[in-house]
Motif scaffolding. Sequence first.
Motif, PDB file in Angstrom:
ATOM      1  N   TYR A   1      21.373  18.517 -24.457  1.00  0.00           N
ATOM      2  CA  TYR A   1      20.003  18.037 -24.574  1.00  0.00           C
ATOM      3  C   TYR A   1      19.684  17.969 -26.058  1.00  0.00           C
ATOM      4  O   TYR A   1      19.092  18.881 -26.617  1.00  0.00           O
TER       5      TYR A   1
ATOM      6  N   ASN B   1       8.714  19.341 -23.022  1.00  0.00           N
ATOM      7  CA  ASN B   1       9.492  18.659 -21.990  1.00  0.00           C
ATOM      8  C   ASN B   1      10.752  19.447 -21.643  1.00  0.00           C
ATOM      9  O   ASN B   1      11.108  19.601 -20.477  1.00  0.00           O
ATOM     10  N   TYR B   2      11.428  19.944 -22.661  1.00  0.00           N
ATOM     11  CA  TYR B   2      12.633  20.724 -22.408  1.00  0.00           C
ATOM     12  C   TYR B   2      12.305  22.018 -21.666  1.00  0.00           C
ATOM     13  O   TYR B   2      12.976  22.363 -20.691  1.00  0.00           O
TER      14      TYR B   2
ATOM     15  N   CYS C   1      11.648  21.462 -18.133  1.00  0.00           N
ATOM     16  CA  CYS C   1      12.907  21.182 -17.434  1.00  0.00           C
ATOM     17  C   CYS C   1      13.631  22.472 -17.062  1.00  0.00           C
ATOM     18  O   CYS C   1      14.063  22.641 -15.934  1.00  0.00           O
TER      19      CYS C   1
END
Length: 140
Positions: free
Chosen positions: A3, A59-60, A63
């Motif tokens: 990522y 966002n990470y 997730c």
Amino acid sequence: MTYWVKILYERKEYVVNFERVHAFCYERNGRVTFWLPDSAIPIVINPQSNLEDYQKVLNYLECVTELELNYSHWVKIIYEKNEYIINLDCISSFCHEPNGRITFWLPDATIPIIISSLSNPESYQKVVKYVEKATGYFLS
């Protein structure tokens, strides 16, 4: 899974594999700090001055914390008025004291996190269960 993200910080461009970042810290003022893998260099993202990169971090974290990933064990811990999101799989040692407190050190940052069953019961239980499952040792 990798990522990779590009982060602008202090007029420098960093390309970071977030899969290798082991801990994030939310501060009360909205800033998010993480430490570059294999170093103790903190990156501090402020939503007021760098909203785009701040959103990448959020966002990470969404997730990894919302989805149950088989290869990592993320836990949220409130410590010293900040919220830490830590991948327990990256912690190398845990210290259990006679008074019940558990101490562990954030990789790359060398910051100790000290929790007890009284001050942070939910996180404490997550750490105890993780240690028992990952190591086979029971903290008593």
